[in-house]
Design a protein around this motif. Sequence first.
Motif, short mmCIF file in Angstrom:
data_model
loop_
_atom_site.label_atom_id
_atom_site.label_comp_id
_atom_site.label_asym_id
_atom_site.label_seq_id
_atom_site.Cartn_x
_atom_site.Cartn_y
_atom_site.Cartn_z
N TYR A 1 5.57 -4.41 -10.01
CA TYR A 1 5.98 -5.53 -9.42
C TYR A 1 6.07 -5.49 -7.65
O TYR A 1 5.37 -6.36 -6.89
CB TYR A 1 7.40 -6.18 -9.87
CG TYR A 1 7.69 -7.60 -9.40
CD1 TYR A 1 6.77 -8.76 -9.82
CD2 TYR A 1 8.64 -7.88 -8.50
CE1 TYR A 1 7.10 -9.99 -9.23
CE2 TYR A 1 8.91 -9.06 -8.03
CZ TYR A 1 8.20 -10.14 -8.49
OH TYR A 1 8.48 -11.33 -8.03
N TYR A 2 6.74 -4.56 -7.06
CA TYR A 2 6.67 -4.37 -5.76
C TYR A 2 5.43 -4.20 -5.09
O TYR A 2 5.23 -4.82 -4.16
CB TYR A 2 7.85 -3.29 -5.42
CG TYR A 2 9.41 -3.50 -5.48
CD1 TYR A 2 9.69 -4.61 -6.40
CD2 TYR A 2 10.17 -2.97 -4.68
CE1 TYR A 2 11.09 -4.96 -6.61
CE2 TYR A 2 11.56 -3.41 -4.89
CZ TYR A 2 12.01 -4.22 -5.82
OH TYR A 2 13.30 -4.61 -6.03
N PRO A 3 4.69 -3.25 -5.62
CA PRO A 3 3.33 -3.29 -4.92
C PRO A 3 2.43 -4.57 -5.10
O PRO A 3 1.74 -5.10 -4.36
CB PRO A 3 2.47 -2.22 -5.72
CG PRO A 3 3.63 -1.44 -6.25
CD PRO A 3 4.77 -2.22 -6.51
N PHE A 4 2.64 -5.26 -6.26
CA PHE A 4 1.86 -6.50 -6.37
C PHE A 4 2.49 -7.62 -5.50
O PHE A 4 1.60 -8.21 -4.82
CB PHE A 4 2.31 -6.98 -7.67
CG PHE A 4 1.92 -8.57 -8.17
CD1 PHE A 4 0.44 -8.93 -8.08
CD2 PHE A 4 2.97 -9.39 -8.45
CE1 PHE A 4 0.03 -10.43 -8.18
CE2 PHE A 4 2.63 -10.70 -8.43
CZ PHE A 4 1.27 -11.37 -8.38
N ARG A 5 3.81 -7.67 -5.32
CA ARG A 5 4.06 -8.76 -4.24
C ARG A 5 3.67 -8.33 -2.72
O ARG A 5 3.29 -9.16 -1.87
CB ARG A 5 5.70 -8.92 -4.23
CG ARG A 5 6.14 -9.48 -5.60
CD ARG A 5 5.61 -10.79 -5.56
NE ARG A 5 5.99 -11.70 -4.53
CZ ARG A 5 7.05 -12.37 -4.47
NH1 ARG A 5 7.92 -12.63 -5.66
NH2 ARG A 5 7.20 -13.28 -3.34
N LEU A 6 3.63 -6.97 -2.39
CA LEU A 6 3.19 -6.54 -1.15
C LEU A 6 1.80 -6.99 -0.79
O LEU A 6 1.40 -7.70 -0.05
CB LEU A 6 3.38 -4.95 -1.00
CG LEU A 6 2.74 -4.53 0.39
CD1 LEU A 6 3.46 -5.02 1.59
CD2 LEU A 6 2.86 -2.88 0.36
N TRP A 7 1.04 -6.50 -1.90
CA TRP A 7 -0.52 -6.93 -1.43
C TRP A 7 -0.84 -8.43 -1.79
O TRP A 7 -1.84 -8.75 -1.16
CB TRP A 7 -1.29 -5.99 -2.27
CG TRP A 7 -1.23 -4.67 -1.63
CD1 TRP A 7 -0.61 -3.59 -2.16
CD2 TRP A 7 -1.93 -4.28 -0.67
NE1 TRP A 7 -0.58 -2.44 -1.22
CE2 TRP A 7 -1.51 -2.79 -0.40
CE3 TRP A 7 -3.10 -4.80 0.15
CZ2 TRP A 7 -2.15 -1.90 0.75
CZ3 TRP A 7 -3.46 -4.11 1.25
CH2 TRP A 7 -3.15 -2.79 1.63
N ASP A 8 -0.07 -9.03 -2.57
CA ASP A 8 -0.45 -10.47 -2.90
C ASP A 8 -0.10 -11.10 -1.51
O ASP A 8 -0.70 -12.17 -1.40
CB ASP A 8 0.49 -10.84 -3.85
CG ASP A 8 0.30 -12.49 -4.27
OD1 ASP A 8 -0.54 -12.94 -4.67
OD2 ASP A 8 1.38 -13.50 -4.04
N SER A 9 0.63 -10.74 -0.63
CA SER A 9 1.02 -11.44 0.66
C SER A 9 -0.14 -10.84 1.54
O SER A 9 -0.42 -11.57 2.68
CB SER A 9 2.47 -11.07 1.02
OG SER A 9 2.46 -9.76 1.70
N LYS A 10 -1.05 -10.14 1.29
CA LYS A 10 -1.80 -9.59 2.12
C LYS A 10 -3.35 -9.82 2.20
O LYS A 10 -4.32 -9.89 3.03
CB LYS A 10 -1.56 -7.88 2.46
CG LYS A 10 -0.44 -7.29 3.01
CD LYS A 10 -0.56 -5.66 2.91
CE LYS A 10 0.44 -4.98 3.53
NZ LYS A 10 0.34 -5.27 5.05
#
Length: 443
Positions: free
Chosen positions: A210-219
Amino acid sequence: MKNNNGIMAKMSASDAWQALLDKYDIKNEIENNGIFRITASQIKEVREPRLMAKWDSSEQLPSSLKKNKINILPDSRSSYILSDFILYERLPELTECIQNMPTVTLPELETIDVENITSEANAINVLQISGILEDFLELDHEEILYGTFDGRMSSGIFNFNVNTYRGISRTIEVNKAQMEIDGGFESEHNIIILEAKNVLHEDFHVRQLYYPFRLWDSKVNKPIRLIFSIYTNKIFRLMEYRFKDKNNYSSIELVRAKNYSLEDTTISIEELKRVYDSVEAHNIIKDDMTETDVPFIQADNFERIISLLENMYEADLNGEEIEELMQFTSRQTDYYYNAGKYLGIFEKYKDDDRVIKYRLTGLGRLVYSKNYKARQLLLVELILSHQIFRDLFIYVKEIGELPNKEIVKTAEIKYNVCSFNVADRRASTVISWLRWIFNLPNL
């Protein structure tokens, strides 16, 4: 919390967390306010935070947290949130799709030893060069998958909702918490985030995706696909997950799962029967508990015995190392060691410092050295060397279904393998091992 020399006293994670629960009245704070925020410096009062805050499987959660239904999430580089969060996702059983396992051919490369894929990094390399990842993702043949990011990085700033045991959804704000990504890839149409493991657990901490998903979803603008990979017993297990609501940690769902092997995995029921027939009479073990010092089995997940064997091949391990590696409690370590001892593949000894270490026997190292098919059949042979399993093997062959607990308990009492008061619990393990055996045939 310290000894007379001012040095932090050595204590277990459970005892350390109990000390913090008591000192800061954490349980009541959660009851009254929903959450409790604790800093890394507060945790360090009793133990290093890196040993206190990262539990990738629920099995290894300290008992002081588990009994109070308290879980932990990082919300910054130096603080954590405690509450009755539901944070773990159970992994699908291998039995669900073992019979649809394609065999993969690797190019002839001198720097890849497919017989000894001993690290998560090696497993990721094989996933890439074999084409397994592209096949699992069902990419077009022309679509190239590039490895573009991995390692430690900041999570960025975001908030999300997460479910709790009391049925209340909590909102959590994350401000640049540290996280680690095992593998990040980009193709023409997708971004892929891969979490890789080489030890089999029963569940995983959703934070890892989840944390990697949220980071890259914003990028990025491309869709993000999330892959959880486990390499154990010469099988790659790939699972794709997604979040139905990107702002809801608890909305995770399994999209697909598929297994791959680099070796021949075809086993027939006739081959199992030949193994049964090949066990000579003088090798059959009666298991009578009055005549043996080997406890009868109480380790349900046979694949985890194999996973432990693979890791013990690399190095002898003490109890704490096994607990950390396998995410076991000390009691589970005993159960799984004794299961290996029952099969003749594990043993323990005291090293020069009088520390108890666990290692493979010569037979255990032989099991490890075999290819997939020969390894499974040798393990079946070791199981069927025990009379109780021989009887129950024939039962399954003749009846066409696994025995129920009452049938197994009758056999346990007949062969005096354990006391009556633990027969029910041990019966569950017997049934699980039989299920493992009869799940092997795929012809």
